[in-house]
Design a protein around this motif. Sequence first.
Motif, PDB file in Angstrom:
ATOM      1  N   HIS A  48      15.842 -56.080  39.106  1.00 20.73           N
ATOM      2  CA  HIS A  48      14.367 -56.016  39.521  1.00 20.73           C
ATOM      3  C   HIS A  48      13.738 -56.590  38.251  1.00 20.73           C
ATOM      4  N   HIS A  49      14.300 -58.010  37.720  1.00 17.53           N
ATOM      5  CA  HIS A  49      14.090 -58.986  36.556  1.00 17.53           C
ATOM      6  C   HIS A  49      13.270 -59.781  36.790  1.00 17.53           C
ATOM      7  N   ASP A  50      12.349 -59.755  37.864  1.00 16.55           N
ATOM      8  CA  ASP A  50      10.688 -60.000  38.192  1.00 16.55           C
ATOM      9  C   ASP A  50       9.683 -59.318  38.142  1.00 16.55           C
ATOM     10  N   LEU A  51       9.900 -58.532  37.958  1.00 17.39           N
ATOM     11  CA  LEU A  51       8.996 -57.152  38.380  1.00 17.39           C
ATOM     12  C   LEU A  51       8.220 -56.665  36.885  1.00 17.39           C
ATOM     13  N   TRP A  52       7.032 -56.969  36.731  1.00 16.06           N
ATOM     14  CA  TRP A  52       6.358 -56.206  35.685  1.00 16.06           C
ATOM     15  C   TRP A  52       7.002 -54.637  35.538  1.00 16.06           C
ATOM     16  N   GLN A  53       7.020 -54.150  36.253  1.00 18.28           N
ATOM     17  CA  GLN A  53       7.137 -52.402  35.820  1.00 18.28           C
ATOM     18  C   GLN A  53       7.874 -51.462  35.884  1.00 18.28           C
ATOM     19  N   ARG A  54       9.495 -52.689  35.915  1.00 15.87           N
ATOM     20  CA  ARG A  54       9.930 -51.758  36.969  1.00 15.87           C
ATOM     21  C   ARG A  54      11.178 -52.368  36.071  1.00 15.87           C
ATOM     22  N   SER A  55      12.369 -51.110  35.745  1.00 14.82           N
ATOM     23  CA  SER A  55      14.187 -52.298  35.721  1.00 14.82           C
ATOM     24  C   SER A  55      14.736 -51.364  36.031  1.00 14.82           C
ATOM     25  N   THR A  56      15.903 -52.004  36.127  1.00 12.78           N
ATOM     26  CA  THR A  56      17.323 -51.545  36.542  1.00 12.78           C
ATOM     27  C   THR A  56      18.247 -51.279  35.201  1.00 12.78           C
ATOM     28  N   LEU A  57      19.109 -50.509  35.027  1.00 15.46           N
ATOM     29  CA  LEU A  57      19.258 -50.363  33.797  1.00 15.46           C
ATOM     30  C   LEU A  57      21.029 -49.945  34.144  1.00 15.46           C
ATOM     31  N   THR A  58      22.320 -50.597  33.536  1.00 18.32           N
ATOM     32  CA  THR A  58      23.417 -50.024  34.030  1.00 18.32           C
ATOM     33  C   THR A  58      24.047 -49.942  32.174  1.00 18.32           C
ATOM     34  N   VAL A  59      24.735 -48.490  32.080  1.00 16.94           N
ATOM     35  CA  VAL A  59      24.592 -47.975  31.041  1.00 16.94           C
ATOM     36  C   VAL A  59      26.013 -47.504  30.532  1.00 16.94           C
ATOM     37  N   ALA A  60      27.226 -48.292  30.074  1.00 13.99           N
ATOM     38  CA  ALA A  60      27.872 -47.856  30.055  1.00 13.99           C
ATOM     39  C   ALA A  60      28.544 -47.338  28.746  1.00 13.99           C
ATOM     40  N   CYS A  61      29.023 -45.788  28.408  1.00 11.87           N
ATOM     41  CA  CYS A  61      29.540 -45.403  27.085  1.00 11.87           C
ATOM     42  C   CYS A  61      31.171 -44.859  27.015  1.00 11.87           C
ATOM     43  N   ALA A  62      31.908 -45.381  26.413  1.00 16.82           N
ATOM     44  CA  ALA A  62      32.893 -45.314  26.305  1.00 16.82           C
ATOM     45  C   ALA A  62      33.853 -44.250  24.941  1.00 16.82           C
ATOM     46  N   ALA A  63      35.069 -43.200  26.063  1.00 11.92           N
ATOM     47  CA  ALA A  63      35.239 -42.121  24.920  1.00 11.92           C
ATOM     48  C   ALA A  63      36.731 -41.999  25.287  1.00 11.92           C
ATOM     49  N   ARG A  64      37.114 -42.074  24.121  1.00 10.38           N
ATOM     50  CA  ARG A  64      38.568 -40.914  24.804  1.00 10.38           C
ATOM     51  C   ARG A  64      38.629 -39.996  25.071  1.00 10.38           C
ATOM     52  N   SER A  65      38.121 -39.086  25.008  1.00  7.45           N
ATOM     53  CA  SER A  65      38.500 -38.320  25.966  1.00  7.45           C
ATOM     54  C   SER A  65      36.977 -37.790  27.104  1.00  7.45           C
ATOM     55  N   ALA A  66      37.241 -37.525  28.240  1.00 10.21           N
ATOM     56  CA  ALA A  66      35.697 -37.140  29.161  1.00 10.21           C
ATOM     57  C   ALA A  66      34.673 -36.901  28.823  1.00 10.21           C
ATOM     58  N   HIS A  67      35.091 -35.800  28.302  1.00 14.15           N
ATOM     59  CA  HIS A  67      33.974 -34.285  27.847  1.00 14.15           C
ATOM     60  C   HIS A  67      32.551 -35.305  26.736  1.00 14.15           C
ATOM     61  N   ASP A  68      34.302 -36.070  25.440  1.00 12.95           N
ATOM     62  CA  ASP A  68      32.539 -37.148  24.633  1.00 12.95           C
ATOM     63  C   ASP A  68      32.135 -37.988  25.332  1.00 12.95           C
ATOM     64  N   ALA A  69      33.042 -38.599  26.607  1.00 13.47           N
ATOM     65  CA  ALA A  69      32.338 -39.898  27.300  1.00 13.47           C
ATOM     66  C   ALA A  69      30.540 -38.821  27.999  1.00 13.47           C
ATOM     67  N   GLU A  70      30.896 -37.688  28.411  1.00 14.31           N
ATOM     68  CA  GLU A  70      30.118 -37.063  29.639  1.00 14.31           C
ATOM     69  C   GLU A  70      28.747 -36.800  28.424  1.00 14.31           C
ATOM     70  N   GLU A  71      29.060 -36.172  26.946  1.00 16.69           N
ATOM     71  CA  GLU A  71      28.129 -35.939  26.237  1.00 16.69           C
ATOM     72  C   GLU A  71      27.213 -37.006  26.152  1.00 16.69           C
ATOM     73  N   LEU A  72      27.828 -38.169  25.636  1.00 18.66           N
ATOM     74  CA  LEU A  72      27.445 -39.665  25.330  1.00 18.66           C
ATOM     75  C   LEU A  72      26.031 -40.018  26.211  1.00 18.66           C
ATOM     76  N   ALA A  73      26.986 -40.015  27.775  1.00 19.49           N
ATOM     77  CA  ALA A  73      26.456 -40.141  28.777  1.00 19.49           C
ATOM     78  C   ALA A  73      25.477 -38.995  28.620  1.00 19.49           C
ATOM     79  N   ALA A  74      24.729 -38.000  28.320  1.00 20.97           N
ATOM     80  CA  ALA A  74      24.257 -36.835  29.239  1.00 20.97           C
ATOM     81  C   ALA A  74      23.065 -37.311  27.470  1.00 20.97           C
ATOM     82  N   GLY A  75      23.825 -37.214  26.343  1.00 22.67           N
ATOM     83  CA  GLY A  75      22.425 -38.118  25.670  1.00 22.67           C
ATOM     84  C   GLY A  75      21.401 -38.975  25.910  1.00 22.67           C
ATOM     85  N   ALA A  76      22.328 -40.033  26.220  1.00 19.92           N
ATOM     86  CA  ALA A  76      21.559 -41.967  26.074  1.00 19.92           C
ATOM     87  C   ALA A  76      20.029 -41.394  27.617  1.00 19.92           C
ATOM     88  N   GLU A  77      20.980 -40.402  28.776  1.00 21.23           N
ATOM     89  CA  GLU A  77      19.920 -39.585  29.531  1.00 21.23           C
ATOM     90  C   GLU A  77      18.803 -39.298  28.841  1.00 21.23           C
TER      91      GLU A  77
END
Length: 95
Positions: A48-77
Motif C-alpha cells: 500500500h505504498h501509494d495509498l494515503w491512509q493505509r499501510s502494511t508493515l512487517t515487523v521482525a523481533c529476534a530473541a534467544r528463546s521462543a518465549h522471549d520472541a513471543e513477548e516482544l511481538a506481543a508488546g509490539a502488537e
Amino acid sequence: MAAGFVAILTVELHFPEAGSLKAKRHFVRSAKDTLHHRFGATVAEVDHHDLWQRSTLTVACAARSAHDAEELAAGAERWLASGDWVLVRCDRLLV
C-alpha cells in the motif's frame, strides 16, 4: 550451535488523519522508529505504498528463546493497537 527465534508480525494500519502521502510517511516513520527503539524490531513497509491512509508493515523481533520472541511481538502488537492510527489486522508467526 545455538538456535534463535524470530517473531514476525504482519500488520495493516489505517491512518484516518493522513491527507497525503507525506502525512502517511510521518505516521509510518514514527511507528518504525518506535518499534525499533522499544522492541529492537526490524520493520519494513511491504504494501500500500501509494495509498494515503493505509499501510502494511512487517515487523521482525529476534530473541534467544521462543518465549522471549513471543513477548516482544506481543508488546509490539499492544503498542501498535494503542497508536494514533487504527490497527486493522495483525498476523503473527514464530520461526
